[in-house]
Design an enzyme around this catalytic site. Structure first.
Site, mmCIF file in Angstrom:
data_model
loop_
_atom_site.group_PDB
_atom_site.id
_atom_site.type_symbol
_atom_site.label_atom_id
_atom_site.label_comp_id
_atom_site.label_asym_id
_atom_site.label_seq_id
_atom_site.Cartn_x
_atom_site.Cartn_y
_atom_site.Cartn_z
ATOM 1 N N LYS A 1 4.284 9.011 8.921
ATOM 2 C CA LYS A 1 4.065 8.409 10.231
ATOM 3 C C LYS A 1 5.037 8.872 11.321
ATOM 4 C CE LYS A 1 1.070 5.106 8.218
ATOM 5 N NZ LYS A 1 0.955 4.109 7.212
ATOM 6 N N ASP B 1 9.237 2.970 -0.303
ATOM 7 C CA ASP B 1 8.198 3.578 0.523
ATOM 8 C C ASP B 1 8.471 3.158 1.969
ATOM 9 O OD1 ASP B 1 5.999 4.305 1.963
ATOM 10 O OD2 ASP B 1 4.527 3.564 0.513
ATOM 11 N N TYR C 1 0.860 -1.185 0.000
ATOM 12 C CA TYR C 1 0.000 0.000 0.000
ATOM 13 C C TYR C 1 0.892 1.229 0.000
ATOM 14 C CZ TYR C 1 -3.396 3.475 1.718
ATOM 15 O OH TYR C 1 -4.185 4.578 1.887
HETATM 16 C C1 LIG Z 1 0.316 4.638 5.792
HETATM 17 C C2 LIG Z 1 1.081 4.411 4.559
HETATM 18 C C3 LIG Z 1 1.023 5.308 3.483
HETATM 19 C C4 LIG Z 1 0.049 6.463 3.440
HETATM 20 O O1 LIG Z 1 0.261 7.381 4.435
HETATM 21 P P1 LIG Z 1 -0.961 8.356 4.864
HETATM 22 O O2 LIG Z 1 -0.331 9.304 5.814
HETATM 23 O O3 LIG Z 1 -1.995 7.453 5.475
HETATM 24 O O4 LIG Z 1 -1.461 8.998 3.632
HETATM 25 C C5 LIG Z 1 1.863 5.106 2.408
HETATM 26 N N1 LIG Z 1 2.711 4.068 2.394
HETATM 27 C C6 LIG Z 1 2.783 3.168 3.392
HETATM 28 C C7 LIG Z 1 3.777 2.061 3.322
HETATM 29 C C8 LIG Z 1 1.953 3.302 4.500
HETATM 30 O O5 LIG Z 1 1.977 2.381 5.461
#
Ligand SMILES: *Cc1c(COP(=O)(O)O)cnc(C)c1O
Length: 432
Positions: free
Chosen positions: A267, A239, A144
């Site tokens: 995060k 990511d 994701y």
């Molecule tokens: C949470 C997450 C996102 C998206 O971040 P948001 O702040 O919720 O938009 C993108 N990549 C990964 C791997 C994530 O866990």
């Protein structure tokens, strides 16, 4: 029977918000019951509006590695509030946070702050397309990367939990530009690069997947991504929105020794406030406006409150560098003990763990990609989830998520978790 306050609030919420929530993973649709409305949080604990206390393993889905309401972070936010909440002009805090992050990641020379992980990945993809002049991108099933159109194809937990294949509203012509492959499959990747190599702007990957449950890269997988993308002039994007500052002070790239071209963060670097960032080599980042032609902007980007929370968080994490070992070790012990409890009860589980992230899959198959994750028994997870919640342990309301252990989780918290687990197992049947 009188309704709990959470039930009463949820009825109101369902009238006002789609599904009663502002993000689908918060709904309890796949596990049954209704979401708990949270009143406050401190350390390893969250408290709902009915006055119930839970040991929290969601941690706001990743940011709260120090636990909730850490006094030093709270104080930094308080001090920042007194000086105003947003200026739309540069601040010293932005360069300070940028410097800290760049120092912690070997592959970063410049970064741009944004307001969410979604914005970070979306902007990194645009930058990759702008730099290479190519349109196709490649991602892995079950990874994701936020909810931007190009990235919402075979995108892991939120979507998997609800059984939605992709998403209506994503134009087919955009989805067609996104190639998806199984995570951890070197052969599939080689074939795809042979076939699409010259059309691919970038490959984006969670170096440790966290959104189909935790799945570590098999030896050679990330190495192959790096080697073949370099040969074919494709940008490699890690990511690290979850893994950044989660497994060590820095990213998974510090541990595996592979340097991506671009990195996405979020995060933890916001310390619980809305933040994202993307960065990479100077020559690539300078394609961004106002230096270069690739446009990207944000009213609240580099927000002073978020910078303050992020800086305070990184301050603490860097001063306790060695403690990642303690945190990771503690999590390993918890996982091992849980594994023994399930084994004694003859309930097949696979527990995948990376640092302080883990997922308990009810399965007798090793979980190495999305397909094998999907083989796990979600009904059984729902039972387990419910049993744990009743005993004061707050796990993710989905079988395909990571559990997040924080520095605030004490030995005693983990013992309580294990006894709740033992009690819950008594209510579950063996076999598969
Ligand atoms: C949470 C997450 C996102 C998206 O971040 P948001 O702040 O919720 O938009 C993108 N990549 C990964 C791997 C994530 O866990």
């Amino acid at each position: 029977m009188t309704k709990s306050r959470s039930e009463q609030f949820f009825e109101i919420a369902e009238r006002l918000l789609p599904g009663g929530v502002n993000s689908p993973v918060r709904a309890f649709r796949s596990v049954g019951g209704i979401p708990r409305f949270i009143d406050r949080a401190a350390g390893s604990r969250i408290y709902d509006v009915d006055g119930r206390e839970y040991i929290d393993y969601v941690g706001s889905w990743g940011p709260m590695i120090l636990g909730h309401a850490h006094p030093q972070v709270q104080e930094a936010i308080r001090k920042a509030v007194e000086r105003g909440t947003s200026y739309g002009a540069p601040t010293v805090q932005e360069i300070e946070l940028a410097r800290r992050i760049i120092e912690a990641f070997p592959s970063l020379e410049k970064i741009r702050m944004v307001s969410s992980g979604t914005e970070a990945t979306m902007s990194a993809i645009r930058l990759a397309r702008g730099c290479t002049g190519r349109e196709k991108i490649l991602k892995f099933e079950g990874c994701y990367h936020g909810h931007a159109d190009s990235l919402l194809v075979k995108a892991g937990s939120g979507i998997a939990t609800l059984g939605i294949p992709g998403s209506p509203g994503v134009p087919a012509c955009l989805a067609e530009l996104t190639i998806t492959l199984p995570f951890n499959s070197v052969e599939a990747f080689r074939t795809a690069v042979d076939r699409y190599g010259k059309e691919l702007a970038c490959v984006i990957v969670e170096p440790v997947a966290g959104n189909m449950g935790v799945v570590e890269p098999l030896p050679g997988f990330l190495e192959t991504l790096r080697e073949l993308t370099r040969q074919a002039g494709i940008l490699l994007i890690f990511d690290e929105v979850i893994t950044g500052f989660r497994l060590t002070y820095g990213g998974y790239q510090n541990l595996c020794g592979i340097e991506p071209d671009l990195t996405c963060l979020g995060k933890i670097i916001g310390g619980g406030l809305p933040v994202g960032a993307f960065g990479g080599r100077r020559d690539l980042m300078d394609y961004l406006a106002p230096v270069g032609p690739v446009y990207q902007a944000g009213t609240l980007s580099g927000n002073p409150l978020a910078m303050a929370a992020g800086l305070a968080t990184l301050d603490i994490l860097s001063s306790q560098r060695a403690d990642y070992d303690v945190l990771n070790h503690r999590t390993a012990e918890l996982c091992a003990a849980m594994g023994r409890l399930f084994q004694a009860a003859d309930i097949p589980v696979r527990i995948n763990r990376a640092g302080s992230l883990f997922t308990l899959f009810f399965s007798d198959h090793d979980v190495v990609n999305y397909e094998t994750a999907s083989l796990s028994n979600t009904d059984r997870y729902a039972l387990f989830f419910k049993g744990m919640l009743e005993r004061g342990i707050y796990l993710a309301p989905s079988a395909f998520e990571a559990a997040f252990v924080s520095f605030a989780h004490s030995e005693k918290d983990l013992e309580e978790t294990l006894s709740a687990c033992a009690e819950t197992i008594k209510t579950m049947k063996g076999g598969i």
